[in-house]
Design a protein around this motif. Structure first.
Motif, PDB file in Angstrom:
ATOM      1  N   LEU B  86       0.848  -1.195   0.000  1.00  8.00           N
ATOM      2  CA  LEU B  86       0.000   0.000   0.000  1.00  8.00           C
ATOM      3  C   LEU B  86       0.886   1.247   0.000  1.00  8.00           C
ATOM      4  N   ASN B  87       0.335   2.309  -0.497  1.00  7.64           N
ATOM      5  CA  ASN B  87       1.057   3.581  -0.444  1.00  7.64           C
ATOM      6  C   ASN B  87       0.503   4.381   0.734  1.00  7.64           C
ATOM      7  N   VAL B  88       1.142   4.197   1.846  1.00 11.52           N
ATOM      8  CA  VAL B  88       0.640   4.831   3.075  1.00 11.52           C
ATOM      9  C   VAL B  88       1.595   5.940   3.504  1.00 11.52           C
ATOM     10  N   VAL B  89       1.048   7.110   3.681  1.00 12.14           N
ATOM     11  CA  VAL B  89       1.823   8.239   4.190  1.00 12.14           C
ATOM     12  C   VAL B  89       1.513   8.404   5.674  1.00 12.14           C
ATOM     13  N   MET B  90       2.552   8.472   6.468  1.00 15.38           N
ATOM     14  CA  MET B  90       2.305   8.681   7.894  1.00 15.38           C
ATOM     15  C   MET B  90       1.955  10.148   8.159  1.00 15.38           C
ATOM     16  N   LEU B  91       0.753  10.377   8.619  1.00 16.15           N
ATOM     17  CA  LEU B  91       0.306  11.748   8.882  1.00 16.15           C
ATOM     18  C   LEU B  91       0.275  12.081  10.371  1.00 16.15           C
ATOM     19  N   ALA B  92       0.196  11.054  11.184  1.00 13.95           N
ATOM     20  CA  ALA B  92       0.082  11.318  12.620  1.00 13.95           C
ATOM     21  C   ALA B  92       0.714  10.199  13.415  1.00 13.95           C
ATOM     22  N   ARG B  93       1.330  10.607  14.500  1.00 11.26           N
ATOM     23  CA  ARG B  93       1.870   9.652  15.462  1.00 11.26           C
ATOM     24  C   ARG B  93       1.317  10.013  16.833  1.00 11.26           C
ATOM     25  N   CYS B  94       1.067   9.015  17.626  1.00 12.11           N
ATOM     26  CA  CYS B  94       0.445   9.252  18.923  1.00 12.11           C
ATOM     27  C   CYS B  94       1.122   8.398  19.982  1.00 12.11           C
ATOM     28  N   ASP B  95       1.495   9.019  21.074  1.00 11.88           N
ATOM     29  CA  ASP B  95       2.107   8.250  22.156  1.00 11.88           C
ATOM     30  C   ASP B  95       1.905   9.002  23.469  1.00 11.88           C
ATOM     31  N   VAL B  96       1.530   8.266  24.494  1.00 18.44           N
ATOM     32  CA  VAL B  96       1.239   8.904  25.791  1.00 18.44           C
ATOM     33  C   VAL B  96       2.495   9.451  26.461  1.00 18.44           C
ATOM     34  N   ARG B  97       3.664   9.156  25.924  1.00 21.48           N
ATOM     35  CA  ARG B  97       4.910   9.680  26.503  1.00 21.48           C
ATOM     36  C   ARG B  97       5.246  11.079  25.983  1.00 21.48           C
ATOM     37  N   TRP B  98       4.380  11.665  25.183  1.00 22.09           N
ATOM     38  CA  TRP B  98       4.688  12.957  24.579  1.00 22.09           C
ATOM     39  C   TRP B  98       3.849  14.090  25.169  1.00 22.09           C
ATOM     40  N   LYS B  99       3.508  13.954  26.421  1.00 19.09           N
ATOM     41  CA  LYS B  99       2.626  14.944  27.067  1.00 19.09           C
ATOM     42  C   LYS B  99       3.193  16.356  26.948  1.00 19.09           C
ATOM     43  N   THR B 100       4.491  16.484  27.038  1.00 18.66           N
ATOM     44  CA  THR B 100       5.095  17.825  27.030  1.00 18.66           C
ATOM     45  C   THR B 100       5.498  18.280  25.625  1.00 18.66           C
ATOM     46  N   THR B 101       5.409  17.408  24.645  1.00 18.65           N
ATOM     47  CA  THR B 101       5.919  17.791  23.318  1.00 18.65           C
ATOM     48  C   THR B 101       4.885  17.670  22.196  1.00 18.65           C
ATOM     49  N   ALA B 102       3.777  16.997  22.431  1.00 20.20           N
ATOM     50  CA  ALA B 102       2.810  16.786  21.347  1.00 20.20           C
ATOM     51  C   ALA B 102       2.276  18.116  20.818  1.00 20.20           C
ATOM     52  N   ASP B 103       2.180  18.227  19.476  1.00 22.00           N
ATOM     53  CA  ASP B 103       1.701  19.489  18.889  1.00 22.00           C
ATOM     54  C   ASP B 103       0.249  19.400  18.411  1.00 22.00           C
ATOM     55  N   ASN B 104      -0.351  18.219  18.512  1.00 22.20           N
ATOM     56  CA  ASN B 104      -1.735  17.981  18.055  1.00 22.20           C
ATOM     57  C   ASN B 104      -1.927  18.329  16.577  1.00 22.20           C
ATOM     58  N   LYS B 105      -0.845  18.283  15.824  1.00 20.54           N
ATOM     59  CA  LYS B 105      -0.911  18.420  14.365  1.00 20.54           C
ATOM     60  C   LYS B 105      -0.357  17.150  13.720  1.00 20.54           C
ATOM     61  N   THR B 106       0.806  16.770  14.151  1.00 21.95           N
ATOM     62  CA  THR B 106       1.373  15.510  13.656  1.00 21.95           C
ATOM     63  C   THR B 106       1.718  14.577  14.798  1.00 21.95           C
ATOM     64  N   THR B 107       1.837  15.129  15.989  1.00 23.63           N
ATOM     65  CA  THR B 107       2.125  14.289  17.163  1.00 23.63           C
ATOM     66  C   THR B 107       1.053  14.514  18.232  1.00 23.63           C
ATOM     67  N   TYR B 108       0.638  13.432  18.824  1.00 26.04           N
ATOM     68  CA  TYR B 108      -0.508  13.468  19.748  1.00 26.04           C
ATOM     69  C   TYR B 108      -0.230  12.580  20.963  1.00 26.04           C
ATOM     70  N   THR B 109      -0.980  12.842  22.045  1.00 19.63           N
ATOM     71  CA  THR B 109      -0.982  11.891  23.159  1.00 19.63           C
ATOM     72  C   THR B 109      -2.349  11.208  23.285  1.00 19.63           C
TER      73      THR B 109
END
Lengths: 333, 431
Positions: B86-109
């Motif tokens: 498949l041709n999959v583009v990664m648009l978002a990553r989510c991890d509960v360890r990113w509480k202080t760094t997540a931007d809610n655009k490409t990185t999430y908790t």
């Protein structure tokens, strides 16, 4: 294979010696719960240290030690565990009260080791066996007697509530109900009450009126999980709450009770703007339609599917329209 | 029109619509994969598949928006698996360890915010297993297809809920273990499956023993662990999620979570879906479950997964399945391994078997997404496999033989054991 044989021999030596000692103790001594607790198996680290001591030849003692393996918790021999439980039960409820009294919060300076807590769990599981209802009731009732009591640390109450999730029955529901207004303990108590089911809804109903925040959410969701038809008004009211989680808990309750009278307000609540809540609410609407259909209320189910077909117009919601169309096309009303 | 840049960006014209998509050609490291995937994902214009949708089939050239939920450990590997074919583009990553760094655009908790995005079509889930079911269900409710790391679930009821969601919404679910795909290409295994599924076997005395490789010591939890302060970057409440709230300890996260009943279920839960996935396909056990389960184990701890010896699981058709940890107690010696062959059929039945069709080829995740048909490791099959694991762990935790009804999916005559199959969740989470 060689390694495994060595491992087995070690286990037999240590466990065998330990078992003989403990059986001698139990045959001769009057039940002393503190001593019995300390006869629980050594911790993994202690066991490793013991093994190293006996395995190591004298000339190798100066060689550097290998790093310790990861934790490997091992309980007592099953037969032995049974006899320990029988001993405790022979002096119940006093022995069980003493045992609970020895449990400490690991965060407390008084905490020594896991053994008392573990033995209390082993006892709960032992009496959870089919055919041990009478003993189970004694253990559950004794555990429950510590709940809602200021003298019992919250950690211990939480632990006991989790044991009652496994072995509790309606007789301990009111004791668990005492914890439902405690933010730290209401989750544990709710889980136990949901597992018990019988007599549980009555514990939550008054809490909904008194509680705020987390306890309120826990109470509404628990009433939903218990499929409490007496709480339909609570669920309906929850749909217009300011808190998303409470709105979703209310919708969950309407689905679990399969309440046809709530269709219109549920559909209205589900028509929120595109969001996690919208897809969750939509899913709950579909589940309600499926439940109503299974109960023979086809027209009510059809109303839900028609609404979803007509309102889920975003291209990304095509799978919902497809689902609704498929159901409507295949169902004779 | 074809345009190549940096080996991975192509622009095609398909049905008069210009489609831009990314294809990662080079073998990549985890770090560079995440960096490049996100950077390119933001730059590329992803045309959502509904634009081209047709009758549910997607063109092979279409780009899919992808998300990875749970980015440590197996995360990057699971996402790569989802990209195969498949041709999959990664648009978002989510991890509960990113509480202080997540931007809610490409990185999430918070995975819920990821699932709200309309440009995400496929989701790879590699969180600890106590989250697998809820995120899988929520993703499918939001119209996404799912590739979920093994083990599928933490207890039995979760698996049924995932299978129902997949069926209800017609979404693709593939479990992150692929042993059955090799079996389905092996003529010997295909023959075994045909015999088992033919209904021609008069008596089944098959014994399948899987010994070792279950990492029991490795994934055992810690007793006597004292609570520690929660690291500022960790959203502990979100990590704990549907499981009972406990004080933080570093051993409860980051891989060693496997040693706790609240999050996984020891080496058995971690490894046995791999071990059993080929077995359930080959022996035709994808639509049923054991009826009797007997453990050889010391009494279990209430929170920490510990040592056990073996578990014997019997099916209604007579098949016996044994999981022997080879890490505690005496080895399993009650029965010897025994497979099934044409010798077990009468000459007439062998002829009948020849006329029966071979099993349908298993669809990969990519094939399933394109054809909108169930994947080889679909939710129902994965649920049946993980049910074996959960039953084995319930027998270990209760220390006794249990009986199971594969149709009603309940443990019979043992309320305490059955409560472990249907565990309540911490609010606001529920099945």
């Amino acid at each position: 294979m060689k390694r495994r044989t060595a491992l087995l021999i070690n286990q037999c030596v240590h466990r065998g010696t330990y078992k003989i000692q403990l059986l001698k103790f139990m045959a001769t001594a009057k039940i002393n719960v503190s001593e019995l607790v300390e006869k629980m198996p050594p911790t993994d680290k202690e066991l490793e240290a013991m093994q190293k001591k006996t395995e190591q030849p004298a000339d190798e003692k100066s060689k550097p030690q290998k790093p310790l393996e990861g934790s490997k918790f091992t309980g007592p021999d099953p037969e032995l565990a049974d006899s320990i439980c029988e001993s405790l039960l022979s002096d119940a409820p006093q022995s069980i009260e003493q045992l609970v009294g020895l449990i400490r919060d690991p965060a407390s300076p008084e905490f020594k080791n896991y053994k008392a807590e573990y033995l209390a769990h082993v006892l709960a599981v032992y009496t959870g066996r089919p055919g041990k209802q009478n003993q189970r009731k004694i253990v559950a009732k004794t555990f429950a007697s510590f709940l809602g009591n200021d003298k019992t640390p919250e950690y211990v109450q939480g632990f006991l509530a989790r044991q009652l999730e496994r072995i509790g029955d309606k007789d301990v529901a009111s004791a668990l109900g005492k914890l439902l207004l405690n933010e730290k303990l209401c989750d544990y108590a709710a889980s136990a009450l949901i597992s018990i089911r019988e007599g549980s809804a009555e514990q939550f109903q008054p809490v909904v009126l008194k509680a705020n925040g987390r306890c309120k959410l826990v109470a509404i969701q628990s009433l939903a999980a218990l499929e409490d038809v007496n709480s339909i008004k609570v669920f309906q009211k929850a749909l217009s709450d300011d808190d998303r989680d409470i709105r979703l808990a209310g919708a969950f309750g309407i689905v679990k009770t399969a309440d046809a009278s709530s269709i219109s307000i549920l559909l209205k609540a589900a028509d929120v703007e595109s969001s996690y809540e919208r897809s969750k609410m939509t899913s709950l609407c579909i589940q309600l339609a499926e439940k109503l259909n299974a109960k023979g209320k086809k027209q009510e189910a059809a109303n839900i599917f028609k609404h979803l077909r007509d309102t889920r117009t975003d291209p990304k919601e095509k799978y919902i329209r497809d689902l609704a169309d498929k159901w409507l096309a295949s169902t004779v009303l | 029109m074809l345009f190549l840049r940096n080996n991975y960006l192509k622009i095609f014209t398909y049905n008069s619509i210009e489609i831009k998509f990314m294809k990662i050609i080079n073998k990549i490291s985890r770090r560079s994969f995440l960096k490049d995937a996100l950077a390119t994902g933001i730059a590329a214009t992803v045309v959502p598949r509904y634009v081209l949708g047709g009758e549910g089939n997607i063109p092979p050239s279409e780009t899919l928006g992808g998300a990875l939920i749970g980015c440590g450990g197996r995360g990057p590997g699971t996402f790569s698996e989802m990209q195969k074919g498949l041709n999959v583009v990664m648009l978002a990553r989510c991890d509960v360890r990113w509480k202080t760094t997540a931007d809610n655009k490409t990185t999430y908790t918070d995975f819920r915010r990821v699932l709200e995005r309309k440009d995400i079509d496929v989701v790879a889930i590699a969180t600890p297993p106590h989250w697998h079911a809820l995120i899988s269900i929520a993703a499918m409710e939001a119209g996404k297809d799912v590739l979920c790391e093994k083990p599928m679930t933490r207890f039995i009821a979760e698996g049924r809920a995932v299978a129902e969601a997949s069926k209800r919404y017609g979404r693709i679910f593939q479990i992150g273990t692929f042993g059955r795909f090799n079996e389905a290409k092996d003529p010997k295994k295909v023959l075994i499956r045909k015999i088992m599924k033919s209904g021609l076997l008069k008596k089944c005395d098959v014994v399948v023993i899987r010994r070792g490789g279950l990492k029991v010591k490795e994934w055992s939890g810690l007793v006597n662990a004292k609570p520690q302060p929660i690291p500022p970057n960790l959203d502990w409440d979100m990590y704990v999620g549907p499981s009972p709230m406990k004080p933080y300890h570093p051993h409860r996260v980051g891989g060693t979570h496997r040693g706790y009943w609240d999050y996984e279920g020891g080496g058995l839960a971690d490894m046995a879906q791999h071990t059993l996935d080929p077995v359930t396909w080959t022996y035709g056990l994808d639509d049923t479950a054991p009826v009797e389960v007997e453990p050889n184990a010391p009494p279990a701890h209430h929170e920490v997964c510990g040592m056990w010896g073996w578990v014997e699981l019997k099916y209604a058709n007579g098949l016996t399945l044994v999981l022997d940890s080879a890490e505690w107690g005496d080895p399993y010696e009650k029965k010897k391994s025994r497979s099934v062959s044409l010798e077990d059929l009468s000459p007439e039945d062998r002829e009948k078997l020849k006329s029966m069709p071979d099993p349908e080829p298993l669809l990969t995740f990519a094939e399933a997404v394109k054809q909108r048909k169930p994947a080889g490791g679909n939710a129902e099959a994965a649920f049946r496999t993980i049910t074996i694991v959960h039953l084995a762990n319930i027998a270990i935790r209760t220390g006794r033989k249990i009986k199971y009804d594969p149709v009603k999916e309940v443990i019979i005559g043992d309320e305490e054991a059955n409560r472990l199959a249907y565990q309540p969740m911490r609010a606001p989470w529920h099945l």
